[in-house]
Write a protein that holds these residues in place. Structure first.
Motif, PDB file in Angstrom:
ATOM      1  N   ARG A   1      10.598  -3.800 -41.217  1.00 25.13           N
ATOM      2  CA  ARG A   1       9.491  -4.722 -40.958  1.00 25.13           C
ATOM      3  C   ARG A   1       9.265  -4.922 -39.459  1.00 25.13           C
ATOM      4  O   ARG A   1       8.117  -4.968 -38.994  1.00 25.13           O
ATOM      5  CB  ARG A   1       9.782  -6.063 -41.637  1.00 25.13           C
ATOM      6  CG  ARG A   1       8.697  -7.117 -41.423  1.00 25.13           C
ATOM      7  CD  ARG A   1       9.178  -8.473 -41.901  1.00 25.13           C
ATOM      8  NE  ARG A   1       8.215  -9.511 -41.580  1.00 25.13           N
ATOM      9  CZ  ARG A   1       7.343 -10.011 -42.431  1.00 25.13           C
ATOM     10  NH1 ARG A   1       7.300  -9.549 -43.659  1.00 25.13           N
ATOM     11  NH2 ARG A   1       6.517 -10.970 -42.078  1.00 25.13           N
TER      12      ARG A   1
ATOM     13  N   THR B   1       1.291  -4.418 -33.660  1.00 25.95           N
ATOM     14  CA  THR B   1       0.988  -5.360 -32.575  1.00 25.95           C
ATOM     15  C   THR B   1       0.632  -4.659 -31.277  1.00 25.95           C
ATOM     16  O   THR B   1      -0.294  -5.079 -30.569  1.00 25.95           O
ATOM     17  CB  THR B   1       2.190  -6.298 -32.345  1.00 25.95           C
ATOM     18  OG1 THR B   1       2.487  -6.993 -33.559  1.00 25.95           O
ATOM     19  CG2 THR B   1       1.889  -7.307 -31.239  1.00 25.95           C
TER      20      THR B   1
ATOM     21  N   LEU C   1      -1.880  -9.397 -39.021  1.00 30.01           N
ATOM     22  CA  LEU C   1      -1.528  -9.734 -37.649  1.00 30.01           C
ATOM     23  C   LEU C   1      -2.607 -10.670 -37.125  1.00 30.01           C
ATOM     24  O   LEU C   1      -3.770 -10.274 -36.999  1.00 30.01           O
ATOM     25  CB  LEU C   1      -1.450  -8.469 -36.780  1.00 30.01           C
ATOM     26  CG  LEU C   1      -1.194  -8.711 -35.285  1.00 30.01           C
ATOM     27  CD1 LEU C   1       0.195  -9.310 -35.060  1.00 30.01           C
ATOM     28  CD2 LEU C   1      -1.352  -7.413 -34.493  1.00 30.01           C
TER      29      LEU C   1
ATOM     30  N   TYR D   1      -0.412  -6.844 -45.110  1.00 32.48           N
ATOM     31  CA  TYR D   1       0.102  -7.612 -43.973  1.00 32.48           C
ATOM     32  C   TYR D   1      -1.077  -8.069 -43.110  1.00 32.48           C
ATOM     33  O   TYR D   1      -2.148  -7.449 -43.112  1.00 32.48           O
ATOM     34  CB  TYR D   1       1.020  -6.760 -43.103  1.00 32.48           C
ATOM     35  CG  TYR D   1       2.302  -6.290 -43.760  1.00 32.48           C
ATOM     36  CD1 TYR D   1       3.463  -7.060 -43.712  1.00 32.48           C
ATOM     37  CD2 TYR D   1       2.360  -5.053 -44.405  1.00 32.48           C
ATOM     38  CE1 TYR D   1       4.646  -6.609 -44.293  1.00 32.48           C
ATOM     39  CE2 TYR D   1       3.542  -4.605 -44.990  1.00 32.48           C
ATOM     40  CZ  TYR D   1       4.677  -5.385 -44.934  1.00 32.48           C
ATOM     41  OH  TYR D   1       5.843  -4.940 -45.504  1.00 32.48           O
TER      42      TYR D   1
ATOM     43  N   PHE E   1       2.838 -11.630 -37.168  1.00 36.14           N
ATOM     44  CA  PHE E   1       2.745 -10.623 -38.206  1.00 36.14           C
ATOM     45  C   PHE E   1       3.364 -11.175 -39.487  1.00 36.14           C
ATOM     46  O   PHE E   1       4.545 -11.530 -39.523  1.00 36.14           O
ATOM     47  CB  PHE E   1       3.490  -9.362 -37.753  1.00 36.14           C
ATOM     48  CG  PHE E   1       3.375  -8.192 -38.703  1.00 36.14           C
ATOM     49  CD1 PHE E   1       2.186  -7.475 -38.799  1.00 36.14           C
ATOM     50  CD2 PHE E   1       4.458  -7.794 -39.474  1.00 36.14           C
ATOM     51  CE1 PHE E   1       2.081  -6.388 -39.648  1.00 36.14           C
ATOM     52  CE2 PHE E   1       4.364  -6.704 -40.328  1.00 36.14           C
ATOM     53  CZ  PHE E   1       3.172  -6.011 -40.415  1.00 36.14           C
TER      54      PHE E   1
ATOM     55  N   SER F   1       5.847  -4.140 -37.500  1.00 33.59           N
ATOM     56  CA  SER F   1       5.201  -5.200 -36.721  1.00 33.59           C
ATOM     57  C   SER F   1       4.968  -4.765 -35.276  1.00 33.59           C
ATOM     58  O   SER F   1       3.895  -5.023 -34.703  1.00 33.59           O
ATOM     59  CB  SER F   1       6.069  -6.463 -36.754  1.00 33.59           C
ATOM     60  OG  SER F   1       5.558  -7.456 -35.889  1.00 33.59           O
TER      61      SER F   1
END
Length: 417
Positions: free
Chosen positions: A199, A207, A123, A121, A128, A203
């Motif tokens: 998810r 974050t 960010l 993943y 994201f 995220s």
């Protein structure tokens, strides 16, 4: 502009598994997670072997022009080593592993390799996104429009992978180039996280939490609180300025840090050896309390007896609670050449068997494609009877399709559905 990496890595064996088959590596020039599979066939060997062969790439920065070629050649050699290990030790046959890795190249390049259902993943500027695509049965259903991405997150067969490293020449990972930017944050994880933590929750943590190690810790804790039976491994990397990058040694976690020299080649880099020591220091043996002073008065014998009884009753209660919990679990596994539904967990406690067969289906293991058969051999945990029936229905369809293909003289492989 020159860039640096501030990284962290954590892993946990999970709530059911008896050993960790995940391997994770985080260093200045290499980030990787491998999720081994094969159960008793050596998933921990597969993941640790692959990462031990990739670890030397965590040296000086590589040129951008030939980075993908270097990564592909190194991985091909690592994959051949799986075949060599299986030829040398019969009990390892059938092992395999996923792999998701990022290797720094040039001033800001990242060469990425991916195969299986471990995930990457990114960010970037508050957004994201998932930068890998699962090689799985459920993802093929999404691609064909049969289910939505939201439905895929809770599908009972989401753990059935269609492409992994197995030592075969035809194993083909995805290779791509990315450009890192100052402020980027990368997450690489095994499905022990992505299968059990939503998810949006992932995220939010990635974050809002600043320190990479704290991010990794919270994500692993969330997976455990969600009841994750599988191993869970997380690697976090922030793209920072060299002036603000902390001077840290590489971090090695999971099977690759735990395995001893013998069946697999140990990591060649001395920083990685130091990383294994750092891991032991961070998570190693608890500090023993000093003995009581010789001059302290000894407690009367009856007080010691009370303490003993309290501890014994607490241990008995905890044992009963753990056993009661285990007998409320369900999983699908092998039984005399067929697929069966079990109650309990796929392990024993000394002479005490912690599982029993609830139902033996008519699905023959030999009729299943290779990867589905390996998953069943390793045990597939389900949440309830309805999910178990849905999984058995899917396996029955795959077995029927394979029998039809074989009757027509076609091979039933693991790479197509």
């Amino acid at each position: 502009m020159p860039l640096a990496v501030h990284f962290a890595a954590r892993t946990d064996v999970g709530l059911v598994r008896s050993r960790n088959e995940d391997s994770g590596y985080a260093g200045p020039h290499l980030l990787a997670v491998a999720d081994g599979m094969g159960g008793h066939a050596g998933g921990n060997v597969a993941s640790s072997l692959i990462l031990s062969r990739l670890a030397p790439l965590d040296g000086d920065s590589h040129g951008a022009d030939d980075a993908l070629e270097l990564l592909a050649e190194t991985l091909a050699g690592a994959n051949r080593s799986l075949a060599e290990a299986m030829n040398a030790e019969a009990e390892l046959k059938g092992m395999g592993t996923t792999l998701t890795a990022l290797m720094r190249c040039g001033s800001s390049g990242l060469a990425m390799v991916h195969i299986g259902d471990s995930r990457g993943y990114l960010l970037r500027e508050g957004k994201f996104t998932q930068i890998t695509k699962d090689h799985s049965f459920v993802q093929s259903l999404v691609d064909s429009g049969r289910i939505t991405q939201e439905e895929a997150e809770h599908h009972p067969q989401r753990s059935l992978v269609t492409r992994v490293l197995t030592g075969a020449p035809e194993d083909e990972p995805d290779l791509s180039m990315r450009q890192a930017k100052l402020g980027d944050r990368y997450l690489i994880c095994s499905d022990g996280l992505s299968d059990y933590v939503g998810r949006e929750t992932i995220s939010e943590v990635v974050t809002e939490v600043g320190d990479p190690d704290e991010v990794a810790k919270r994500l692993v804790d969330l997976a455990l609180r969600a009841g994750a039976p599988d191993n869970v491994t997380v690697v976090i990397a922030d793209i920072v300025s060299p002036a603000t990058s902390p001077a840290t040694q590489p971090i090695v976690v999971g099977a690759v840090a735990e395995r001893r020299a013998g069946a697999t080649q140990p990591i060649a880099l001395s920083p990685a050896s130091k990383a294994a020591a750092l891991r032991r220091e961070a998570t190693g043996a608890a500090v023993e309390e000093d003995d009581e002073d010789d001059g302290e008065r000894q407690r009367p014998w009856w007080r010691w007896m009370v303490v003993f009884l309290v501890v014994a009753l607490a241990a008995a209660g905890a044992t009963f609670a753990a056993y009661d919990w285990s007998q409320r679990q369900l999983y699908v596994g092998p039984a005399n050449g067929y697929v069966a539904l079990y109650r309990g967990i796929p392990q024993d406690l000394g002479p005490i068997q912690l599982h029993s067969i609830t139902k033996i289906s008519a699905i023959r293991l030999d009729d299943l494609p290779y990867l589905e058969r390996q998953r069943v051999d390793a045990a597939v945990t389900v949440s309830d009877a309805a999910e178990a029936e849905e999984l058995l229905d899917g396996l029955r369809q795959r077995a029927d399709a394979c029998r039809l293909q074989r009757s027509q003289g076609m091979a039933c492989g693991s790479g197509s559905l």
